[in-house]
Design a protein around this motif. Structure first.
Motif, short mmCIF file in Angstrom:
data_model
loop_
_atom_site.label_atom_id
_atom_site.label_comp_id
_atom_site.label_asym_id
_atom_site.label_seq_id
_atom_site.Cartn_x
_atom_site.Cartn_y
_atom_site.Cartn_z
N GLN A 67 -16.63 45.90 23.18
CA GLN A 67 -17.36 46.48 22.06
C GLN A 67 -18.81 46.01 22.02
OE1 GLN A 67 -15.10 46.00 18.46
NE2 GLN A 67 -13.18 46.43 19.51
N SER A 68 -19.38 45.78 23.19
CA SER A 68 -20.75 45.28 23.23
C SER A 68 -21.76 46.28 22.68
CB SER A 68 -21.13 44.91 24.67
OG SER A 68 -20.34 43.85 25.14
N TYR A 69 -21.43 47.54 22.70
CA TYR A 69 -22.42 48.54 22.25
C TYR A 69 -22.72 48.41 20.76
CZ TYR A 69 -18.37 51.24 20.59
OH TYR A 69 -17.24 51.65 19.95
N TYR A 70 -21.84 47.72 20.01
CA TYR A 70 -22.12 47.50 18.60
C TYR A 70 -23.28 46.54 18.39
CZ TYR A 70 -17.82 49.76 16.95
OH TYR A 70 -16.85 50.65 16.63
N ARG A 71 -23.42 45.58 19.29
CA ARG A 71 -24.42 44.54 19.10
C ARG A 71 -25.83 45.07 19.31
NH1 ARG A 71 -22.46 40.85 23.56
NH2 ARG A 71 -20.23 40.59 23.19
N THR A 72 -26.77 44.45 18.59
CA THR A 72 -28.17 44.86 18.74
C THR A 72 -29.06 43.65 18.97
OG1 THR A 72 -28.37 44.82 16.32
CG2 THR A 72 -27.90 46.94 17.37
N GLY A 73 -28.49 42.59 19.52
CA GLY A 73 -29.25 41.38 19.78
C GLY A 73 -28.69 40.20 19.01
N GLY A 74 -29.39 39.08 19.09
CA GLY A 74 -28.96 37.90 18.36
C GLY A 74 -28.19 36.93 19.21
N ASP A 75 -27.73 35.88 18.57
CA ASP A 75 -27.00 34.82 19.23
C ASP A 75 -25.52 35.17 19.21
OD1 ASP A 75 -26.27 32.48 20.40
OD2 ASP A 75 -26.67 31.21 18.67
N VAL A 76 -24.90 35.31 20.38
CA VAL A 76 -23.52 35.75 20.48
C VAL A 76 -22.73 34.74 21.31
CG1 VAL A 76 -21.96 37.59 21.21
CG2 VAL A 76 -24.24 38.16 20.35
N ASN A 77 -21.59 34.32 20.78
CA ASN A 77 -20.65 33.49 21.54
C ASN A 77 -19.32 34.22 21.65
OD1 ASN A 77 -22.44 31.29 19.94
ND2 ASN A 77 -21.81 30.48 21.90
N VAL A 78 -18.71 34.17 22.82
CA VAL A 78 -17.44 34.85 23.06
C VAL A 78 -16.40 33.84 23.52
CG1 VAL A 78 -16.22 36.60 24.40
CG2 VAL A 78 -18.56 37.04 23.62
N ILE A 79 -15.27 33.81 22.82
CA ILE A 79 -14.12 33.00 23.21
C ILE A 79 -13.11 33.96 23.83
CG2 ILE A 79 -12.30 31.45 22.41
CD1 ILE A 79 -14.12 30.90 19.96
N ASP A 80 -12.84 33.80 25.14
CA ASP A 80 -11.97 34.75 25.81
C ASP A 80 -10.53 34.26 25.87
OD1 ASP A 80 -11.95 32.85 27.82
OD2 ASP A 80 -13.31 33.96 29.13
N ARG A 81 -9.65 35.11 26.41
CA ARG A 81 -8.22 34.79 26.46
C ARG A 81 -7.95 33.56 27.32
NH1 ARG A 81 -4.22 35.08 23.09
NH2 ARG A 81 -2.47 34.13 24.16
N ASP A 82 -8.69 33.42 28.39
CA ASP A 82 -8.50 32.28 29.27
C ASP A 82 -8.74 30.97 28.52
OD1 ASP A 82 -8.15 31.19 32.07
OD2 ASP A 82 -10.17 30.45 31.64
N MET A 83 -9.80 30.93 27.73
CA MET A 83 -10.09 29.72 26.97
C MET A 83 -9.06 29.50 25.88
SD MET A 83 -13.66 28.60 25.13
CE MET A 83 -13.89 26.94 24.49
N ILE A 84 -8.60 30.56 25.23
CA ILE A 84 -7.58 30.44 24.19
C ILE A 84 -6.32 29.79 24.74
CG2 ILE A 84 -6.01 31.77 22.71
CD1 ILE A 84 -8.32 33.76 22.31
N GLU A 85 -5.91 30.21 25.95
CA GLU A 85 -4.68 29.70 26.52
C GLU A 85 -4.84 28.27 27.05
OE1 GLU A 85 -3.10 32.46 29.29
OE2 GLU A 85 -2.47 33.87 27.73
N LYS A 86 -6.01 27.95 27.60
CA LYS A 86 -6.20 26.60 28.15
C LYS A 86 -6.43 25.56 27.06
CE LYS A 86 -7.88 28.04 32.69
NZ LYS A 86 -9.05 28.15 33.60
N ARG A 87 -6.96 25.99 25.91
CA ARG A 87 -7.17 25.04 24.81
C ARG A 87 -6.00 25.03 23.82
NH1 ARG A 87 -12.54 23.28 24.94
NH2 ARG A 87 -13.32 23.78 27.01
N HIS A 88 -5.12 26.02 23.91
CA HIS A 88 -3.91 26.07 23.08
C HIS A 88 -4.24 26.06 21.59
CE1 HIS A 88 -1.93 25.45 26.88
NE2 HIS A 88 -2.68 24.38 27.07
N TYR A 89 -5.21 26.89 21.23
CA TYR A 89 -5.56 27.03 19.82
C TYR A 89 -4.38 27.62 19.06
CZ TYR A 89 -10.37 26.57 21.59
OH TYR A 89 -11.52 26.12 22.19
N GLU A 90 -4.00 27.00 17.98
CA GLU A 90 -2.90 27.50 17.17
C GLU A 90 -3.38 28.49 16.11
OE1 GLU A 90 -0.48 24.42 15.57
OE2 GLU A 90 -0.25 23.38 17.49
N GLN A 91 -4.63 28.28 15.62
CA GLN A 91 -5.18 29.15 14.60
C GLN A 91 -6.62 29.48 14.94
OE1 GLN A 91 -4.21 26.63 11.02
NE2 GLN A 91 -3.19 28.52 10.37
N LEU A 92 -7.14 30.51 14.28
CA LEU A 92 -8.51 30.93 14.54
C LEU A 92 -9.51 29.82 14.24
CD1 LEU A 92 -8.40 34.60 13.28
CD2 LEU A 92 -9.48 33.88 15.41
#
Length: 767
Positions: A67-92
């Protein structure tokens, strides 16, 4: 009135349709030479269901997502599935607190009383709680929600408990967009936007089973199954999860002792379903369903154990049993210790949510989707305070007599103190079309939100409604392959109905008084492959809550919040292994809502009132990343935020205002750390992946916090036994640090301690 609003919605959709030459609702034949990838030459990325191996970025340094076309600039950080699984986040909140510029405040437990802000989870971006939360680009808040309180001057301006949005098992990516770089989502995204992208089906059928166990009888079970049918045209994903725990433990910042946080167990269950059917490259039908339910114990606050003695307990009981006695820790030492009764006698909080939407994409052009979407959210909240009132025969807590008394007065899950319903439904139309260097995008939404509080004793219903029509038009102009400029304008109109009983008698009606237009302007420029910069401006308009019109004391003459927000930043890559990002955010609210002690001519003294005031907010983020080839990488982050309120329109603030007699909005700088430092060290080598994350909070006001600073360490390790099996372990709060992220003068220091050291071990099997 409601009828006129619906007419306006229809008119807006028709006008948009005419402007774009009519809706293309029929399947079109697309030549191979007209594939999606080849029609995006004028832009820097494609966005139709991108399948990315690793991290793909556009020329400005932004990570590309679906959904990158929504963005119009600014500071953006993305947490992807690979990081979610390796860090074992239980909640947002576990994932978001590692994003620079994001501050997460949690009470240290899962259950929380409806309308009590301090017992819920709040996320702020650049020091601002006014954050819009999305799932797959759609807002998931309810505009009349009273989750955090009835009024705009409550302890937070958040609309969503972030941990009650969606289970981590159903998340593919999390986009955090700071500042006005995604103004399409609304004129109230003062701090920024959190966009959650859900998992979807894949070409090859695959299932995963993830089981883990750990401290405090915690057990997590996660099952996912994804695949495709009909020559990969139909893709499906199903995710199921169950998470449970007994009472947690914490290190008390006042005494240094480790205690059990009584009545903090929980059982959460979730199901996520997503089905995508591609008729061809331009036409897709998408269905998504998100179910969450929770049954969690509710302790209200942690007691101060030094009062668990006969002398103090008798004093506390006498005080509580005295009518109209003053409350609050500053005037009544040991005040919050009373909540031990709630915890021991079965206070609990529960919810059940079923949210779903259906989207038909009928055209794609230069990465932009044109679609029509219908959605519905159904949410229920209920719970009780256990034995709510203190009794004269209540023995001293944590004695044998206490446990016998608590068992005799245990209320159980059949007893309910509150019951609330939230309903939300709407329709969206989006149209996107490229005209040379211009990518024009417009979105129109009609949303109807409802909130009911049921008085269980009488059966009467306190009812609120808000109908909202919003429109958005932006033109992303590609001035060159290095420069992008996006002017935009938003339209909004609100209709409110409030205070209606089951007899269906209306007592409060309000409209927004006509159209509200708010402009925005964003730009980003790439000086070369290594350096880029961005600038954003947005006009803010945030409507007051329906309850803001009046309260038990009479009318509250408050106006909508209005202001402006600017953001500027730069990124530079010193090499392919080292990069730096700097972000600055400035917000000026000319009409912020808060509660302050102001001069009252009628009273002849300073009196606490809900008012519109001026607010200036400044925030600064810095992030430095370096890879020590081939296996080590390090990321360093720093965040600082500052607020200042000042009087307007002839108001006079109390010059003697201090943190102790102020409020959480006016004294916001004392209610959070002044500085947040983070360091994330990662080691990856074949089958082994480890990470050590340190978060250092400093500048905490010791009038509110038990310590001026706190250092947290989290460790994760993953080892791939073979292609189908991974084992892992994680330790949170490695040094058993005592700290708080939510504070309150009313309840006193240390009321909401965060969890102490805890571990999880588990295994993930792929089949």
């Amino acid at each position: 009135m409601k009828k006129n609003l619906k007419k306006s919605a229809v008119l807006g959709i028709l006008l948009s349709t005419v402007a774009y030459g009519g809706l293309d609702v029929h399947a079109q034949e697309v030549n191979e030479s007209e594939s999606t990838e080849e029609t995006t030459e004028s832009v820097s990325y494609t966005t139709k269901d991108i399948e990315v191996e690793g991290e793909l970025k556009d020329p400005f340094g932004n990570v590309i997502t679906e959904q990158s076309y929504y963005r119009t600039g600014g500071d953006v950080n993305v947490i992807d599935r690979d990081m979610i699984e390796k860090r074992h986040y239980e909640q947002l909140t576990d994932a978001l607190r590692h994003v620079p510029g994001v501050l997460v405040r949690t009470p240290g437990f899962r259950g929380g009383e409806f309308q009590i802000a301090n017992n819920h989870n709040v996320v702020s971006i650049n020091g601002d709680d006014r954050v819009v939360v999305l799932v797959d680009g759609r807002r998931v808040d309810n505009s009349v929600s009273d989750i955090f309180g009835s009024y705009s001057d409550a302890e937070t301006k958040a609309n969503v408990d972030i941990n009650q949005v969606i289970n981590m098992n159903g998340i593919e990516k999390i986009e955090v967009i700071k500042g006005p770089g995604a103004s399409i989502y609304g004129s109230d995204a003062t701090g920024g936007v959190i966009n959650i992208i859900t998992r979807k089906g894949i070409d090859q059928t695959e299932g995963t089973l993830d089981i883990s166990t750990g401290s405090w009888h915690r057990h997590n079970y996660k099952l996912s199954y994804a695949g495709s049918l009909d020559e990969n045209r139909l893709k499906y994903f199903v995710g199921l999860s169950r998470e449970m725990s007994g009472d947690s433990k914490y290190k008390d910042g006042l005494s240094g002792n480790t205690y059990t946080f009584v009545n903090t167990g929980y059982k959460d269950e979730a199901a996520n379903i997503r089905i995508d059917y591609d008729f061809d490259k331009n036409h897709t039908l998408r269905f998504a369903h998100n179910h969450m339910q929770s049954d969690a114990d509710y302790p209200m606050a942690a007691p101060d154990h030094k009062y668990f003695n006969p002398t103090d307990w008798e004093r506390i009981k006498r005080h509580w049993l005295t009518p109209r006695s003053p409350k609050g820790e500053s005037v009544f030492p040991g005040f919050r210790t009373k909540w031990a009764i709630w915890a021991a006698t079965g206070a609990f909080s529960a919810y059940n949510k079923n949210n779903h939407d259906l989207t038909y994409v009928f055209h794609r052009d230069s990465g932009m989707e044109s679609f029509v979407r219908v959605y519905q959210q159904n949410e229920r909240y209920w719970g009780s305070n256990g034995q709510e009132d203190i009794l004269a025969d209540t023995p001293v807590p944590e004695t044998p007599e206490w446990y016998a008394w608590a068992k005799a007065h245990y209320k159980g899950r059949d007893f309910r103190k509150w019951y609330d319903r939230l309903g939300n439904e709407g329709i969206q139309l989006q149209l996107g079309k490229a005209y040379g260097k211009h990518n024009v995008l417009t979105t129109w939404s009609y949303d109807s939100s409802e909130y009911d509080h049921i008085y269980l004793g009488t059966g009467k219903i306190y009812h609120l409604e808000r109908s909202t029509l919003t429109g958005y038009l932006q033109d992303k102009i590609f001035l060159s392959d290095k420069w992008e400029l996006t002017p935009a304008v938003r339209y909004a109109r609100y209709n409110d109905i409030g205070q209606r009983t089951k007899t269906d008698v209306e007592s409060t009606i309000r409209t927004s008084g006509g159209a509200i237009f708010t402009p925005s302007l964003n730009t980003q420029y790439a000086f070369d492959k290594a350096t880029s910069a961005y600038f954003g401006y947005s006009r803010i308009h945030r409507p007051i809550k329906v309850d803001d019109y009046t309260n038990d004391l009479g009318p509250r003459p408050l106006e909508d919040e209005k202001g402006d927000v600017w953001t500027v930043g730069v990124r530079h890559a010193f090499s392919k292994d080292t990069s730096l990002a700097v972000h600055y955010n400035y917000t000026h609210m000319a009409n912020a809502i808060t509660e302050y002690s102001v001069w009252d001519d009628d009273e002849g003294d300073f009196t606490a009132k809900s008012i519109n005031a001026k607010e200036v907010k400044k925030a600064f983020n810095l992030s430095l990343s370096h890879r020590f080839r081939p296996h080590w990488s390090l990321t360093l982050n720093y965040t600082h935020a500052f607020d200042k309120f000042s009087a307007k329109d002839g108001l006079i603030f109390d010059p003697a205002l201090t943190w102790a007699n102020g409020n959480v909005n006016a004294a916001i700088n004392d209610m959070r750390p002044a500085n947040v430092y983070m360091a994330d060290l990662v080691y990856e080598n074949g089958k082994l992946n480890t990470s050590l994350t340190g978060t250092w909070y400093t500048g905490c006001n010791t009038a509110a916090f038990t310590s001026a600073r706190a250092l947290l360490l989290d460790f994760n390790i993953n080892y791939k036994l073979h292609d189908d099996m991974t084992i892992y372990a994680s330790v949170s709060n490695l040094t058993n640090q005592s700290y708080e992220t939510i504070v309150s003068e009313y309840h006193g220091k240390g009321s909401w301690p965060e969890a102490g050291r805890r571990f999880m071990i588990g295994a993930k099997y792929t089949f």
